[in-house]
Motif scaffolding. Structure first.
Motif, PDB file in Angstrom:
ATOM      1  N   VAL A 335     -59.510  32.996   7.818  1.00  0.00           N
ATOM      2  CA  VAL A 335     -58.173  33.313   8.374  1.00  0.00           C
ATOM      3  C   VAL A 335     -57.677  34.499   8.442  1.00  0.00           C
ATOM      4  CG1 VAL A 335     -55.788  32.695   7.598  1.00  0.00           C
ATOM      5  CG2 VAL A 335     -57.413  30.832   7.396  1.00  0.00           C
ATOM      6  N   SER A 336     -57.200  34.747   9.625  1.00  0.00           N
ATOM      7  CA  SER A 336     -56.715  36.342   9.842  1.00  0.00           C
ATOM      8  C   SER A 336     -55.228  36.076  10.379  1.00  0.00           C
ATOM      9  CB  SER A 336     -57.266  37.052  10.948  1.00  0.00           C
ATOM     10  OG  SER A 336     -58.712  37.545  10.271  1.00  0.00           O
ATOM     11  N   PHE A 337     -54.212  36.950   9.778  1.00  0.00           N
ATOM     12  CA  PHE A 337     -52.822  36.449  10.381  1.00  0.00           C
ATOM     13  C   PHE A 337     -51.938  37.751  10.274  1.00  0.00           C
ATOM     14  CE2 PHE A 337     -48.561  35.673   8.512  1.00  0.00           C
ATOM     15  CZ  PHE A 337     -47.963  35.014   9.825  1.00  0.00           C
ATOM     16  N   TYR A 339     -47.573  38.925  10.897  1.00  0.00           N
ATOM     17  CA  TYR A 339     -46.337  38.642  11.228  1.00  0.00           C
ATOM     18  C   TYR A 339     -46.151  39.144  12.813  1.00  0.00           C
ATOM     19  CZ  TYR A 339     -45.922  37.102   6.472  1.00  0.00           C
ATOM     20  OH  TYR A 339     -45.795  36.442   5.199  1.00  0.00           O
ATOM     21  N   PRO A 344     -51.941  43.242  11.194  1.00  0.00           N
ATOM     22  CA  PRO A 344     -52.584  42.199  10.319  1.00  0.00           C
ATOM     23  C   PRO A 344     -52.194  42.226   8.922  1.00  0.00           C
ATOM     24  CG  PRO A 344     -54.214  43.825  10.898  1.00  0.00           C
ATOM     25  CD  PRO A 344     -53.132  44.250  11.868  1.00  0.00           C
ATOM     26  N   THR A 371     -48.040  35.045   1.534  1.00  0.00           N
ATOM     27  CA  THR A 371     -48.419  34.705   2.613  1.00  0.00           C
ATOM     28  C   THR A 371     -49.286  33.694   2.673  1.00  0.00           C
ATOM     29  OG1 THR A 371     -47.918  36.880   3.517  1.00  0.00           O
ATOM     30  CG2 THR A 371     -49.347  35.681   4.934  1.00  0.00           C
ATOM     31  N   LEU A 375     -49.076  30.065   4.550  1.00  0.00           N
ATOM     32  CA  LEU A 375     -49.836  29.520   5.583  1.00  0.00           C
ATOM     33  C   LEU A 375     -50.412  28.081   5.202  1.00  0.00           C
ATOM     34  CD1 LEU A 375     -52.095  32.452   6.558  1.00  0.00           C
ATOM     35  CD2 LEU A 375     -50.208  31.615   7.871  1.00  0.00           C
ATOM     36  N   ARG A 378     -47.842  25.862   6.274  1.00  0.00           N
ATOM     37  CA  ARG A 378     -47.873  26.110   7.582  1.00  0.00           C
ATOM     38  C   ARG A 378     -46.458  26.489   7.972  1.00  0.00           C
ATOM     39  NH1 ARG A 378     -48.031  22.276  13.288  1.00  0.00           N
ATOM     40  NH2 ARG A 378     -48.794  24.090  14.608  1.00  0.00           N
ATOM     41  N   TYR A 380     -46.173  29.153   9.167  1.00  0.00           N
ATOM     42  CA  TYR A 380     -46.702  29.897  10.428  1.00  0.00           C
ATOM     43  C   TYR A 380     -48.036  29.420  10.792  1.00  0.00           C
ATOM     44  CZ  TYR A 380     -43.875  33.371   7.815  1.00  0.00           C
ATOM     45  OH  TYR A 380     -42.806  34.018   7.103  1.00  0.00           O
ATOM     46  N   ASP A 381     -48.487  29.632  12.161  1.00  0.00           N
ATOM     47  CA  ASP A 381     -49.842  29.156  12.447  1.00  0.00           C
ATOM     48  C   ASP A 381     -50.863  30.447  12.557  1.00  0.00           C
ATOM     49  OD1 ASP A 381     -49.820  26.766  12.988  1.00  0.00           O
ATOM     50  OD2 ASP A 381     -49.323  26.609  15.068  1.00  0.00           O
ATOM     51  N   VAL A 382     -51.905  30.480  11.942  1.00  0.00           N
ATOM     52  CA  VAL A 382     -52.841  31.544  11.667  1.00  0.00           C
ATOM     53  C   VAL A 382     -53.346  32.020  13.163  1.00  0.00           C
ATOM     54  CG1 VAL A 382     -53.742  30.612   9.618  1.00  0.00           C
ATOM     55  CG2 VAL A 382     -55.095  29.982  11.791  1.00  0.00           C
ATOM     56  N   ASP A 383     -53.700  33.327  13.228  1.00  0.00           N
ATOM     57  CA  ASP A 383     -54.045  34.135  14.361  1.00  0.00           C
ATOM     58  C   ASP A 383     -55.390  33.680  14.614  1.00  0.00           C
ATOM     59  OD1 ASP A 383     -51.619  35.284  14.464  1.00  0.00           O
ATOM     60  OD2 ASP A 383     -52.281  37.162  13.773  1.00  0.00           O
TER      61      ASP A 383
END
Length: 578
Positions: A335-337, A339, A344, A371, A375, A378, A380-383
């Motif tokens: 997982v990478s994310f 805002y 990142p 964060t 995640l 959910r 947010y959605d992960v990048d």
């Protein structure tokens, strides 16, 4: 703008829109016909042909009756659409806000959102109920009069047809300045609203630092900007209205001159001239009214833009295919994310939390610990990569299915301005009284309500202001206990509590997590030491992982963190040597 406005009409009331427009056009044409029929009626009267005069008078009466009937229809249809639109639009905004990523709210103030959902929706409602009909009438009536005038005198008709676009162009130029001023007024009002709410919520802080009254420069400055913006809005609209009124009068004088010239040439009778001057004034009146209402319509247009822009904000895609959750596990896979693009917060995070185990996440502030919990829920959605809860990717689960598996307890507890019982029941609205009290007792909320004047029915104030930080945490734990989900996401927030409150909250947390799958952003040493797995996060990556004993033996970042926290736990203030 009218098309966009009517496009916001809820689907249930959409079939009424063509009927509304038809009623407006029919009403306007009936009004134009009544004006035009004045010409042959007066000619017949002046010619002493009473029979012909009565016929034309009855035709005029029929036009007036049609005007009244269609006016009633457009008013009733417009009101039905407006009332339905207010409720439907606010519901739609609420549903849309509920589907937006949580990060979207971090850069928007509650004052601005409140203004869009309340003030702007009210402006749109007023436009549908009143302004659309008036402005449409201000266009259709003069157009109908001008076209009908072709049957009477083409020269006067041509003057009317040429003057109308000129007047609307002048009104449009003045309107653009008003729209800019209105945008500034909206922003200033939204800022003032936000500062007033802030002023009410933060009284203890403001008073402690003497920032009340004249000392609250932020509020004073926001109110000053609002007053200045409103003044600019007024001064911007007045010159445009004055200039437009002058041009309207000039057009009327031109029309009157043409009528007089036609009488002088003997082309039309005196009776017709009198009627035509009256009709010319009726031609001018709707244009003048449309201009006066133009600023209101522009304000409504700006409101439509703001509401449409809010509804166009991208939401998290919602899965529509039902899934059956498997074992209560949580898996992060590559997982990478971030805002914001290019910034990142997490990079290539991979770990798994088996069912019934506890994973503690530790590390310095800003490392991305909270964060990770967001995640998993959910927010947010992960990048890139995937997060799986209950053996399914969170993006492939309907929101209700995902959140049914999770109990969330975060640092910043928000309680609604309702009773203690209602705040706990948010975890399970259909819970019985026995279940409610069992959860409240396990979280030691029963100790709180014993001191409250109305017990469980006591309102806690906005944000839970009537309770202390530790008491708010107890209510949030009771809420999570009542929900009784198999997976607990816990951001411990006991570091700022007094020893008694901390002890009570910790007992509640132990009750909440018993036999559950737990991911906890840990602050307490005991919680960290007893975790089945510890992840040390720094700079958005997992730099160390293992059990407490394994990580201490590694003598790395975690060991330094543990030793530092252990020393800090024994700190105390000593009297200074004299």
């Amino acid at each position: 703008m009218i098309g966009t406005l009517l496009g916001l009409v809820p689907a249930r009331f959409a079939p009424l829109t063509p009927k509304l427009l038809a009623a407006i056009v029919a009403q306007s044409l009936s009004q134009a016909a009544a004006y035009l029929l004045l010409v042959p009626t007066l000619e017949a009267v002046f010619d002493d042909d009473l029979e012909r005069a009565w016929i034309w008078a009855l035709c005029m009466l029929a036009a007036v009756v049609a005007f009244a009937i269609f006016g009633y229809l457009q008013a009733s249809i417009g009101l039905r659409i407006a009332v339905g639109m207010q409720r439907g639009l606010q519901t739609r905004i609420g549903d849309h806000l509920n589907a937006l990523p949580l990060g979207w709210f971090e850069t928007r103030s509650s004052g601005r959102l409140s203004r869009i959902a309340v003030e702007n929706v009210r402006e749109i409602q007023g436009a549908v109920a009143y302004l659309v009909a008036k402005v449409f009438g201000g266009i259709v009536v003069p157009l109908g009069v001008a076209l009908g005038m072709l049957l009477i005198d083409w020269r006067i008709a041509l003057a009317m047809l040429l003057s109308a676009p000129v007047l609307f162009a002048i009104n449009g130029v003045a309107g653009r300045a008003y729209q800019r001023a209105d945008a500034h007024a909206h922003e200033a009002a939204a800022e003032a609203d936000a500062r007033v709410v802030e002023f009410a919520q933060a009284q203890s802080v403001l008073r402690a630092f003497g920032a009340v009254g004249a000392g609250n420069k932020a509020l004073d400055s926001a109110l000053h900007r609002q007053r200045a913006a409103i003044a600019r809005q007024v001064f911007t609209s007045v010159p445009g209205l004055i200039v437009f009124a002058l041009f309207v009068q000039a057009v009327f004088l031109v029309l009157a001159y043409i009528v007089v010239a036609r009488v002088t040439d003997g082309a039309i009778s005196v009776a017709a001239a009198i009627a035509l001057i009256a009709v010319s004034s009726r031609f001018i009146e709707p244009l003048n009214l449309a201009a006066q209402l133009g600023n209101g319509l522009r304000a409504a247009a700006t409101a439509v833009e703001r509401v449409s822009a809010l509804l166009d904000e991208p939401t998290l895609p919602e899965a529509t295919v039902p899934v059956t959750p498997g074992a209560p596990t949580v898996v992060f896979d590559g997982v990478s994310f971030g805002y914001r693009p290019g910034e990142p917060v997490l990079t290539d995070i991979t770990f798994s939390v088996p069912a019934g185990t506890t994973t503690a996440i530790v590390g310095p502030s800003g490392a991305g610990k909270t964060t990770l919990l967001r995640l998993a829920a959910r927010f947010y959605d992960v990048d890139s990569g995937r997060v799986a809860v209950g053996e399914h990717d969170v993006r492939e689960q309907p929101s209700e299915t995902l959140l049914d598996q999770l109990s969330l307890v975060f640092q910043n507890v928000y309680l609604f301005d309702r009773s203690v019982a209602e705040n706990i029941r948010i975890g399970k609205p259909d819970a019985s009284e026995e279940q409610l009290w069992r959860a409240a007792t396990a979280a030691r909320v029963d100790e709180i309500v014993e001191r409250l004047p109305d017990g469980m029915d006591t309102a806690v104030g906005e944000g839970g202001a009537a309770l202390s930080g530790g008491e708010r945490q107890r209510v949030s734990i009771a809420r999570a206990l009542l929900k009784d989900a198999p997976i607990v996401l816990l951001d411990e927030a006991t570091s700022a509590l007094d020893p008694h409150s901390e002890a009570v909250v910790v007992r509640g947390v132990h009750e909440l997590t018993r036999g559950k799958t737990v991911i906890v952003v840990a602050h307490r040493l005991a919680t960290i030491a007893h975790a089945d797995q510890i992840l040390f996060v720094d700079g958005g990556t997992i730099v160390e992982r293992g059990t407490h004993e394994e990580l201490l033996a590694l003598a790395g970042r975690y060991a330094d963190f543990w030793n530092e926290r252990s020393r800090a736990a024994g700190w105390r203030l000593e009297p200074a040597a004299v």
